[in-house]
Scaffold this active site. Structure first.
Site, PDB file in Angstrom:
ATOM      1  N   ASP A  83      20.381 -31.832  50.227  1.00 14.99           N
ATOM      2  CA  ASP A  83      21.692 -31.426  50.694  1.00 14.99           C
ATOM      3  C   ASP A  83      22.457 -32.716  50.958  1.00 14.99           C
ATOM      4  O   ASP A  83      21.866 -33.794  51.055  1.00 14.99           O
ATOM      5  CB  ASP A  83      21.544 -30.599  51.974  1.00 14.99           C
ATOM      6  CG  ASP A  83      22.877 -30.087  52.497  1.00 14.99           C
ATOM      7  OD1 ASP A  83      23.688 -29.609  51.686  1.00 14.99           O
ATOM      8  OD2 ASP A  83      23.095 -30.183  53.714  1.00 14.99           O
ATOM      9  N   ASP A  87      25.651 -33.494  53.349  1.00 18.53           N
ATOM     10  CA  ASP A  87      26.140 -33.879  54.675  1.00 18.53           C
ATOM     11  C   ASP A  87      25.034 -33.792  55.729  1.00 18.53           C
ATOM     12  O   ASP A  87      24.501 -32.722  55.996  1.00 18.53           O
ATOM     13  CB  ASP A  87      27.323 -33.002  55.067  1.00 18.53           C
ATOM     14  CG  ASP A  87      28.446 -33.092  54.053  1.00 18.53           C
ATOM     15  OD1 ASP A  87      28.675 -34.203  53.539  1.00 18.53           O
ATOM     16  OD2 ASP A  87      29.084 -32.067  53.771  1.00 18.53           O
ATOM     17  N   GLY A 135      27.260 -26.800  48.528  1.00 18.71           N
ATOM     18  CA  GLY A 135      28.247 -25.761  48.292  1.00 18.71           C
ATOM     19  C   GLY A 135      29.550 -26.348  47.798  1.00 18.71           C
ATOM     20  O   GLY A 135      30.454 -25.622  47.383  1.00 18.71           O
TER      21      GLY A 135
END
Length: 116
Positions: free
Chosen positions: A9, A11, A44
Site C-alpha cells: 500500500d 500512504d 485506491g
C-alpha cells in the site's frame, strides 16, 4: 529467493507521514527488485497518482506493477502494458448520477491525467 512478489500500500506503508519514500526504503526495494522480487504498488488511487512513485523506484527498469483503482487496473511497469482492467459498467452511470444528486454527493471519475 524467499519472496517472489511484494505488494505495498502507499500512504503510511511505502511512504512516510510526509508521503515520501525514505532513502532506506527505496534502497531496500530496489535491491529486492534487482534480486527478482516483483514490486507491486497497490492503492485506491488512480494510475496517474501512483506513477511518480513507480518512477522514483525505477520499476520501469527493474520490473514491477501498478495496481490502481483498488485493483480495477493493473499495469506492468516495464512494458506499460495493461494486464487487467475493469471498467465501470456504462449502464450504471445514469443510476449512480441520479443517486448522487439525490444524496447531494459528487461522484468522481478519472482520465489518464487525473480527476475529471
Amino acid at each position: 529467493m524467499q519472496y517472489k512478489v511484494l505488494a505495498l500500500d502507499l500512504d503510511g506503508t511505502l511512504t512516510n507521514t510526509e508521503k515520501v519514500i525514505t532513502p532506506r526504503t527505496k534502497a531496500a526495494l530496489q535491491e529486492a527488485a534487482r534480486r527478482g522480487v516483483c514490486i507491486v504498488l497497490a492503492s485506491g488511487r488512480p494510475t496517474v497518482g501512483i506513477e511518480p512513485l513507480a518512477r522514483e523506484l525505477e520499476l520501469e527498469k527493474y520490473g514491477g506493477c501498478i495496481l490502481s483503482y483498488n485493483g480495477g487496473k493493473i499495469i506492468d511497469c516495464r512494458t506499460g502494458q495493461t494486464l487487467v482492467q475493469h471498467a465501470f459498467p456504462a449502464d450504471l452511470i445514469e443510476p449512480v448520477c441520479t443517486f448522487s444528486r439525490y444524496w447531494n454527493v459528487v461522484p468522481l471519475t478519472y482520465d489518464k491525467n487525473g480527476i475529471v
